[in-house]
Design an enzyme around this catalytic site. Structure first.
Site, mmCIF file in Angstrom:
data_model
loop_
_atom_site.group_PDB
_atom_site.id
_atom_site.type_symbol
_atom_site.label_atom_id
_atom_site.label_comp_id
_atom_site.label_asym_id
_atom_site.label_seq_id
_atom_site.Cartn_x
_atom_site.Cartn_y
_atom_site.Cartn_z
ATOM 1 N N ASP A 1 38.713 81.363 98.540
ATOM 2 C CA ASP A 1 38.927 82.764 98.903
ATOM 3 C C ASP A 1 40.117 82.931 99.844
ATOM 4 O OD1 ASP A 1 37.664 81.454 101.000
ATOM 5 O OD2 ASP A 1 35.799 82.554 100.816
ATOM 6 N N ASN B 1 24.230 84.832 106.400
ATOM 7 C CA ASN B 1 23.412 85.708 105.547
ATOM 8 C C ASN B 1 23.268 85.147 104.128
ATOM 9 O OD1 ASN B 1 25.961 86.084 104.533
ATOM 10 N ND2 ASN B 1 26.061 88.291 104.902
ATOM 11 N N HIS C 1 25.768 83.984 102.237
ATOM 12 C CA HIS C 1 26.894 84.160 101.325
ATOM 13 C C HIS C 1 27.576 82.832 101.027
ATOM 14 C CE1 HIS C 1 29.649 84.948 104.968
ATOM 15 N NE2 HIS C 1 30.272 83.987 104.313
ATOM 16 N N GLU D 1 29.056 88.313 99.056
ATOM 17 C CA GLU D 1 28.101 88.849 100.016
ATOM 18 C C GLU D 1 26.787 89.189 99.311
ATOM 19 O OE1 GLU D 1 28.557 88.691 103.043
ATOM 20 O OE2 GLU D 1 30.570 89.262 103.692
#
Ligand code: GLP
Length: 247
Positions: A74, A143, A145, A150
């Site tokens: 990314d 979380n 990801h 996400e």
């Protein structure tokens, strides 16, 4: 300690340094076996010790990266590659500048592309033309990801543009002067892109990762916790410390 569990293997380590050494061994043996391997690389703090161990091995044993090709997961949209916090800069500083890889063989989504949409399509195609990723290293967000996928991202998603969640921006704010400087969007390999990798190694260390690792190991598969998709992968190794496994 290594535990085999259905599709995946868990290797328990003392800390991130040991995780880095264990992960580096997996990468180095692939590169020795297949000198033109396609490596999937990641940023964040999780893989830094792995890169350090790869550099140490390169200096001591001359592992050859001339024909290795890499694809990063990314990049932030809006940061030029020479920006201190761009993932392109991170990769040069933490790995590429210290081994004999050819920069032309390294790929990172272009966060300054005129059309990020076209950049996503071309990035996905470039991975396919290279023959797909042989071995992917992953970190995991608090979380759950993976890359910048996400919670809520469809498992079928290819490389795409994401709006970063407040949680992820807060987690990554420590690298910037203030939260307002953290970009709001990124280009990320999709979950389907990641799942196409032939082999995946995930590093999770520290208590902040405990909820995400618990969901991955014990919870049901849900797009609310992107990492839970990894249970379907035929060749996954999780390298984790006690803190990450504590829940
Ligand atoms: C960022 C990256 C992810 C990484 C995650 C965890 O959001 N895009 O690829 O896995 O952070 O970061 P860290 O390894 O610093 O905990």
């Amino acid at each position: 300690m290594a535990v085999a569990n259905q599709n995946f293997r868990i290797i328990t380590v003392a800390d991130n340094e040991e995780a880095g050494r264990v992960a580096a061994e997996i990468f180095i043996s692939l590169v020795r076996e297949k000198p033109n391997a396609v490596l999937g690389l990641a940023t964040g703090s999780s893989p830094v010790n792995m890169y350090k161990a790869m550099i140490k091995d390169y200096l001591e044993n001359n592992t050859n990266y001339t024909d290795v090709c890499t694809f990063n997961l990314d990049e932030y949209i809006g940061l030029p590659s020479n920006h201190e916090q761009s993932y392109a800069n991170f990769m040069r500083k933490n790995l590429f500048d210290h081994i004999n890889i050819q920069l032309k063989n390294t790929h990172i989504p272009n966060g300054m592309a005129k059309s990020p949409e076209i950049e996503c399509v071309e990035y996905e195609k470039a991975i396919e033309s290279a023959g797909g990723v042989d071995l992917q290293i992953l970190g995991i967000g608090s979380n759950g990801h993976i890359a910048f996928n996400e919670p809520g991202t469809p498992f079928s998603c290819p490389t795409h543009i994401v709006e970063l969640t407040e949680q992820t921006r807060l987690d990554n704010a420590r690298f910037f002067n203030s939260i307002s400087e953290v970009p709001t969007q990124a280009i990320t390999s999709g979950i389907s892109t990641i799942m196409k990798s032939k082999q995946i190694v995930l590093i999770a260390t520290g208590a902040k990762k405990a909820n995400a690792i618990r969901a991955l190991l014990e919870g049901s598969q849900t797009e609310d916790v992107p990492a839970t998709v990894l249970k379907n992968h035929p060749n996954l190794t999780i390298i984790a410390d006690d803190a990450a496994l504590s829940k």
